[in-house]
Design an enzyme around this catalytic site. Structure first.
Site, PDB file in Angstrom:
ATOM      1  N   ASP A  75       0.863  -1.249  -0.102  1.00 36.78           N
ATOM      2  CA  ASP A  75      -0.018   0.014  -0.047  1.00 36.78           C
ATOM      3  C   ASP A  75       0.894   1.344   0.126  1.00 36.78           C
ATOM      4  O   ASP A  75       1.875   1.283   0.560  1.00 36.78           O
ATOM      5  CB  ASP A  75      -1.131  -0.029   1.119  1.00 36.78           C
ATOM      6  CG  ASP A  75      -2.156   1.065   1.279  1.00 36.78           C
ATOM      7  OD1 ASP A  75      -1.644   2.332   0.960  1.00 36.78           O
ATOM      8  OD2 ASP A  75      -3.246   0.453   1.446  1.00 36.78           O
ATOM      9  N   ASN A  94     -13.035  -3.271   2.874  1.00 42.30           N
ATOM     10  CA  ASN A  94     -14.167  -2.119   3.204  1.00 42.30           C
ATOM     11  C   ASN A  94     -15.188  -2.264   1.769  1.00 42.30           C
ATOM     12  O   ASN A  94     -14.637  -2.421   0.719  1.00 42.30           O
ATOM     13  CB  ASN A  94     -13.471  -0.838   3.162  1.00 42.30           C
ATOM     14  CG  ASN A  94     -12.914  -0.502   4.521  1.00 42.30           C
ATOM     15  OD1 ASN A  94     -12.917  -1.105   5.374  1.00 42.30           O
ATOM     16  ND2 ASN A  94     -11.661   0.102   4.300  1.00 42.30           N
ATOM     17  N   HIS A 111     -15.942   3.212   4.398  1.00 38.38           N
ATOM     18  CA  HIS A 111     -14.654   3.705   4.049  1.00 38.38           C
ATOM     19  C   HIS A 111     -13.742   3.229   2.774  1.00 38.38           C
ATOM     20  O   HIS A 111     -12.416   3.100   2.934  1.00 38.38           O
ATOM     21  CB  HIS A 111     -13.733   3.524   5.435  1.00 38.38           C
ATOM     22  CG  HIS A 111     -14.289   4.070   6.423  1.00 38.38           C
ATOM     23  ND1 HIS A 111     -14.208   5.124   6.790  1.00 38.38           N
ATOM     24  CD2 HIS A 111     -15.199   3.380   7.740  1.00 38.38           C
ATOM     25  CE1 HIS A 111     -14.967   5.741   7.914  1.00 38.38           C
ATOM     26  NE2 HIS A 111     -15.435   4.272   8.435  1.00 38.38           N
ATOM     27  N   GLN A 112     -14.504   2.625   2.045  1.00 33.48           N
ATOM     28  CA  GLN A 112     -13.965   2.297   0.534  1.00 33.48           C
ATOM     29  C   GLN A 112     -13.790   3.569  -0.350  1.00 33.48           C
ATOM     30  O   GLN A 112     -14.585   4.141  -0.413  1.00 33.48           O
ATOM     31  CB  GLN A 112     -14.907   1.435  -0.023  1.00 33.48           C
ATOM     32  CG  GLN A 112     -14.241   0.484  -1.359  1.00 33.48           C
ATOM     33  CD  GLN A 112     -14.889  -0.281  -1.994  1.00 33.48           C
ATOM     34  OE1 GLN A 112     -16.447  -0.582  -1.804  1.00 33.48           O
ATOM     35  NE2 GLN A 112     -14.626  -1.369  -2.834  1.00 33.48           N
ATOM     36  N   HIS A 154     -10.399  -5.173  -2.531  1.00 39.72           N
ATOM     37  CA  HIS A 154      -8.942  -5.409  -1.767  1.00 39.72           C
ATOM     38  C   HIS A 154      -9.064  -5.846  -0.327  1.00 39.72           C
ATOM     39  O   HIS A 154      -9.834  -5.102   0.230  1.00 39.72           O
ATOM     40  CB  HIS A 154      -8.161  -4.225  -2.013  1.00 39.72           C
ATOM     41  CG  HIS A 154      -8.913  -2.770  -1.704  1.00 39.72           C
ATOM     42  ND1 HIS A 154      -9.774  -2.407  -2.419  1.00 39.72           N
ATOM     43  CD2 HIS A 154      -8.648  -1.987  -0.575  1.00 39.72           C
ATOM     44  CE1 HIS A 154     -10.349  -1.151  -1.780  1.00 39.72           C
ATOM     45  NE2 HIS A 154      -9.494  -1.014  -0.686  1.00 39.72           N
ATOM     46  N   PHE A 155      -8.369  -6.514  -0.157  1.00 43.21           N
ATOM     47  CA  PHE A 155      -8.114  -7.038   1.409  1.00 43.21           C
ATOM     48  C   PHE A 155      -6.869  -6.301   1.826  1.00 43.21           C
ATOM     49  O   PHE A 155      -5.738  -6.451   1.250  1.00 43.21           O
ATOM     50  CB  PHE A 155      -7.919  -8.497   1.485  1.00 43.21           C
ATOM     51  CG  PHE A 155      -9.091  -9.257   1.358  1.00 43.21           C
ATOM     52  CD1 PHE A 155      -9.836  -9.181   0.283  1.00 43.21           C
ATOM     53  CD2 PHE A 155      -9.801  -9.930   2.440  1.00 43.21           C
ATOM     54  CE1 PHE A 155     -10.989 -10.133   0.060  1.00 43.21           C
ATOM     55  CE2 PHE A 155     -10.931 -10.551   2.290  1.00 43.21           C
ATOM     56  CZ  PHE A 155     -11.588 -10.508   1.172  1.00 43.21           C
TER      57      PHE A 155
HETATM   58  P1  AMP Z   1      -9.907   1.494   0.717  1.00 40.85           P
HETATM   59  O1  AMP Z   1     -10.153   2.735   1.740  1.00 40.85           O
HETATM   60  O2  AMP Z   1     -10.332   0.333   1.533  1.00 40.85           O
HETATM   61  O3  AMP Z   1     -10.646   1.656  -0.571  1.00 40.85           O
HETATM   62  O4  AMP Z   1      -8.474   1.505   0.636  1.00 40.85           O
HETATM   63  C1  AMP Z   1      -7.905   2.096  -0.576  1.00 40.85           C
HETATM   64  C2  AMP Z   1      -6.223   1.945  -0.195  1.00 40.85           C
HETATM   65  O5  AMP Z   1      -5.603   1.803  -1.641  1.00 40.85           O
HETATM   66  C3  AMP Z   1      -5.458   2.724   0.764  1.00 40.85           C
HETATM   67  O6  AMP Z   1      -4.900   2.291   1.694  1.00 40.85           O
HETATM   68  C4  AMP Z   1      -4.584   3.576  -0.435  1.00 40.85           C
HETATM   69  O7  AMP Z   1      -3.329   3.921   0.280  1.00 40.85           O
HETATM   70  C5  AMP Z   1      -4.151   2.382  -1.331  1.00 40.85           C
HETATM   71  N1  AMP Z   1      -3.829   2.623  -2.782  1.00 40.85           N
HETATM   72  C6  AMP Z   1      -4.441   3.706  -3.575  1.00 40.85           C
HETATM   73  N2  AMP Z   1      -3.834   3.911  -4.740  1.00 40.85           N
HETATM   74  C7  AMP Z   1      -2.773   2.940  -4.477  1.00 40.85           C
HETATM   75  C8  AMP Z   1      -1.619   2.638  -5.536  1.00 40.85           C
HETATM   76  N3  AMP Z   1      -1.680   3.113  -6.573  1.00 40.85           N
HETATM   77  N4  AMP Z   1      -0.792   1.782  -5.025  1.00 40.85           N
HETATM   78  C9  AMP Z   1      -0.985   1.256  -3.721  1.00 40.85           C
HETATM   79  N5  AMP Z   1      -1.961   1.263  -3.004  1.00 40.85           N
HETATM   80  C10 AMP Z   1      -2.799   2.463  -3.188  1.00 40.85           C
END
Ligand code: AMP
Ligand code: ZN
Length: 132
Positions: A29, A81, A87-88, A94-95
């Site tokens: 991440d 999420n 919070h998505q 994604h996990f």
């Molecule tokens: P969520 O809030 O569950 O949708 O989490 C999205 C996650 O994706 C967050 O922890 C971001 O830091 C991560 N994220 C977004 N863009 C990227 C990227 N290009 N590479 C790696 N992680 C990412």
């Protein structure tokens, strides 16, 4: 396709890949809650858990375990999420694998529980079971 995680799968935008198979991708991440915060995704595009075929979901969980073992973490959270108010931010399932090295780093959870009404729980149980 505007999905950022589909672009990562296709190699159109860079990522720090930990693991890749025909069905699954895992990468670090870019906004980690703690050191080693990783994302494990099915290659099948779908926004929410119920949009993903079972075989892809099964492999995502075993890859999550593989990465937890490789990191040698003892305490960690697995978070997934679904939907904006849950919070998505990225609409491709994604996990999160979030190491919890101590009380302050990693995922903080405010878990506000209240006692349930037993009759209400029973009705709910019957309702859900009747739809499965
Ligand atoms: P969520 O809030 O569950 O949708 O989490 C999205 C996650 O994706 C967050 O922890 C971001 O830091 C991560 N994220 C977004 N863009 C990227 C990227 N290009 N590479 C790696 N992680 C990412
Ligand atoms: Zn996608």
């Amino acid at each position: 396709m505007a999905c950022i995680f589909c672009k990562i799968i296709k190699g159109e935008i860079p990522s720090l890949k930990l693991f890749e198979s025909e069905k699954t991708l895992a990468f670090l991440d870019i906004g980690p809650l703690s050191r080693g915060h990783s994302l494990i995704i099915p290659k099948h595009h779908g926004a929410k858990l119920h949009d993903i075929p079972d075989d892809q979901l099964a492999e995502v969980l075993s890859v999550t375990k593989k990465i937890a073992v490789a990191q040698g973490v003892q305490d960690y959270n697995v978070l997934q999420n679904n939907g904006r108010i849950a919070h998505q931010e990225v609409d491709h399932v994604h996990f999160h694998l979030i190491p919890k090295p101590n009380e302050t780093e990693g995922l903080g959870i405010e878990w506000t529980t209240k006692p349930a009404d037993k009759g209400e729980l029973q009705k709910l149980l019957e309702d859900i079971k009747s739809k499965m």
